[in-house]
Design an enzyme around this catalytic site. Structure first.
Site, PDB file in Angstrom:
ATOM      1  N   ILE A 186       1.661  -3.280  -6.533  1.00  0.00           N
ATOM      2  CA  ILE A 186       1.552  -1.959  -5.921  1.00  0.00           C
ATOM      3  C   ILE A 186       0.077  -1.579  -5.800  1.00  0.00           C
ATOM      4  O   ILE A 186      -0.669  -1.628  -6.786  1.00  0.00           O
ATOM      5  CB  ILE A 186       2.282  -0.887  -6.754  1.00  0.00           C
ATOM      6  CG1 ILE A 186       3.786  -1.163  -6.791  1.00  0.00           C
ATOM      7  CG2 ILE A 186       2.001   0.500  -6.207  1.00  0.00           C
ATOM      8  CD1 ILE A 186       4.491  -1.019  -5.460  1.00  0.00           C
ATOM      9  N   LYS A 187      -0.326  -1.210  -4.586  1.00  0.00           N
ATOM     10  CA  LYS A 187      -1.661  -0.667  -4.369  1.00  0.00           C
ATOM     11  C   LYS A 187      -1.546   0.837  -4.178  1.00  0.00           C
ATOM     12  O   LYS A 187      -0.779   1.310  -3.348  1.00  0.00           O
ATOM     13  CB  LYS A 187      -2.320  -1.290  -3.144  1.00  0.00           C
ATOM     14  CG  LYS A 187      -3.706  -0.695  -2.858  1.00  0.00           C
ATOM     15  CD  LYS A 187      -4.249  -1.094  -1.503  1.00  0.00           C
ATOM     16  CE  LYS A 187      -5.598  -0.404  -1.248  1.00  0.00           C
ATOM     17  NZ  LYS A 187      -6.096  -0.614   0.129  1.00  0.00           N
ATOM     18  N   GLN A 188      -2.315   1.584  -4.962  1.00  0.00           N
ATOM     19  CA  GLN A 188      -2.250   3.039  -4.904  1.00  0.00           C
ATOM     20  C   GLN A 188      -3.638   3.639  -5.087  1.00  0.00           C
ATOM     21  O   GLN A 188      -4.494   3.064  -5.770  1.00  0.00           O
ATOM     22  CB  GLN A 188      -1.313   3.568  -6.004  1.00  0.00           C
ATOM     23  CG  GLN A 188      -1.080   5.052  -6.013  1.00  0.00           C
ATOM     24  CD  GLN A 188      -0.527   5.569  -4.701  1.00  0.00           C
ATOM     25  OE1 GLN A 188      -1.290   5.983  -3.828  1.00  0.00           O
ATOM     26  NE2 GLN A 188       0.793   5.531  -4.556  1.00  0.00           N
ATOM     27  N   TRP A 192       0.866  -1.161   0.000  1.00  0.00           N
ATOM     28  CA  TRP A 192       0.000   0.000   0.000  1.00  0.00           C
ATOM     29  C   TRP A 192       0.916   1.229   0.000  1.00  0.00           C
ATOM     30  O   TRP A 192       1.497   1.582   1.027  1.00  0.00           O
ATOM     31  CB  TRP A 192      -0.866   0.007   1.245  1.00  0.00           C
ATOM     32  CG  TRP A 192      -2.083  -0.848   1.321  1.00  0.00           C
ATOM     33  CD1 TRP A 192      -3.353  -0.401   1.532  1.00  0.00           C
ATOM     34  CD2 TRP A 192      -2.201  -2.285   1.276  1.00  0.00           C
ATOM     35  NE1 TRP A 192      -4.243  -1.456   1.597  1.00  0.00           N
ATOM     36  CE2 TRP A 192      -3.564  -2.625   1.447  1.00  0.00           C
ATOM     37  CE3 TRP A 192      -1.270  -3.314   1.097  1.00  0.00           C
ATOM     38  CZ2 TRP A 192      -4.013  -3.946   1.439  1.00  0.00           C
ATOM     39  CZ3 TRP A 192      -1.718  -4.632   1.089  1.00  0.00           C
ATOM     40  CH2 TRP A 192      -3.061  -4.938   1.253  1.00  0.00           C
TER      41      TRP A 192
END
Length: 362
Positions: free
Chosen positions: A243-245, A206
């Site tokens: 990738i968490k965005q 995150w």
């Protein structure tokens, strides 16, 4: 592959006035042909050349082979760490049955998700029944809101070894990039991710921004494409596999912070004149570009529940992410803060965007 339930005309209807600018947009900032785009062969095409151990590749393949999006290269993940991050009362009072972890896993499975991401406590409560049937992602660190006054710091709630013992396919963590605590968090998470890879689990980061100085004259630059893009780049540097965005909502964070508080960071004029425009697809394309041009898949978060507009917001976010070259959505509160059948329908609607042949990469 699952049959889509959401037709292209219904997607256009849900997008409303934004349909033309989102569905017909042609991205001219960075070509899709030079990105590592999601697909059924993504592990063989991209990850097989990395230093990831064989068991990590196996668990990544299990992730991509689960749920309604199996075989597409896209993912739909249900995350439920909000009981800590936002407090259990704020998260589950709208639908108290979800205080019980079993119901959360049921929502993820019946909702057609690729995986369920949650806390050590939640996964520990149900792991023996579910861990061998469905990919679990164990979130290792959290920010809690019981300390007074409220503080904002991600601290480890458990170990990588414990996640492995629970049968997790992957581990997740948050770094508050830009905060006073970020350097410590970078070291902690980098060490945790290294151990997770050694034990055969993939890693999800995150990549969130947090600094009061990023809010300037009424504009919140925590969601700026240039700043979130750099956070993504730091994330892939410590070998986050996914990738968490948050979806970008503006740009020019570097200049804004510098203009108010003096010199800050470094950027380049081409970021704003060539690599981005005002279109949210192009802003998100810049986020993907910072994930080693898509070698680490980008999933965008679904955000808080707004009530009646949740379906429209979720479909819009999915369209932007997919057309930008992203790999999926990780949406929680919009799904679990409503009756289960409605939550399942919302998750299916998100997945239908990725299953739709009409919604293409821009």
């Amino acid at each position: 592959m699952a049959t889509t339930e959401l037709t292209s005309s219904r997607i256009e209807e849900l997008l409303g006035d934004d349909a033309e600018s989102l569905l017909r947009h042609e991205c001219k900032t960075f070509p899709a042909s030079e990105l590592h785009l999601p697909g059924p062969d993504f592990i063989d095409r991209v990850f097989v050349d990395t230093d990831r151990p064989t068991n990590v590749l196996r668990n990544l393949q299990w992730l991509l082979a689960s749920g309604r999006l199996s075989g597409t290269g896209y993912v739909s993940i249900l995350p439920v760490d909000q009981g800590i991050e936002h407090s259990a009362g704020a998260s589950f009072a709208p639908n108290p049955k979800y205080f019980d972890p079993e119901n959360l896993v049921q929502l993820a499975v019946e909702g057609g998700c690729n995986a369920f991401a949650s806390t050590i406590g939640v996964l520990g409560a149900v792991s023996r029944r579910w861990a061998h049937k469905f990919p679990f992602i164990c979130k290792l660190n959290h920010n809690e809101l019981l300390t007074y006054p409220n503080a904002y710091d991600q601290v480890m709630f458990g170990s990588v070894k414990k996640a492995w013992e629970l049968g997790a396919a992957g581990v997740g963590a948050t770094i508050y990039f830009g905060s006073d605590e970020s350097r410590r968090q970078i070291v902690e998470v980098a060490e945790a991710f290294e151990e997770a890879h050694r034990l055969g689990m993939f890693t999800v980061l995150w990549c969130y921004l947090r600094n009061s100085q990023f809010k300037i004259e009424g504009t919140d630059y925590h969601l700026a494409a240039d700043l979130t893009g750099q956070a993504n780049h730091l994330g892939v540097t410590i070998e986050a596999d996914i990738i968490k965005q948050k979806l970008p909502e503006n740009n020019g964070g570097y200049q804004a912070v510098s203009s108010l508080n003096g010199s800050y960071g470094k950027t380049h004029d081409d970021v704003y004149s060539k690599l981005t425009t005002d279109n949210p697809i192009d802003l998100t394309r810049y986020q993907v570009l910072n994930c080693y041009a898509g070698r680490a898949p980008l999933i965008n978060s679904g955000g808080a529940s707004s009530g009646e507009t949740d379906l429209q917001e979720a479909v819009k976010t999915a369209v932007i992410n997919k057309r930008a070259g992203g790999a999926g959505l990780i949406s929680g509160r919009k799904a679990f803060q409503r009756p289960m059948d409605e939550g399942i329908a919302l998750l299916h609607a998100i997945q239908d965007v990725y299953l739709s042949d009409e919604v293409t990469v821009a």
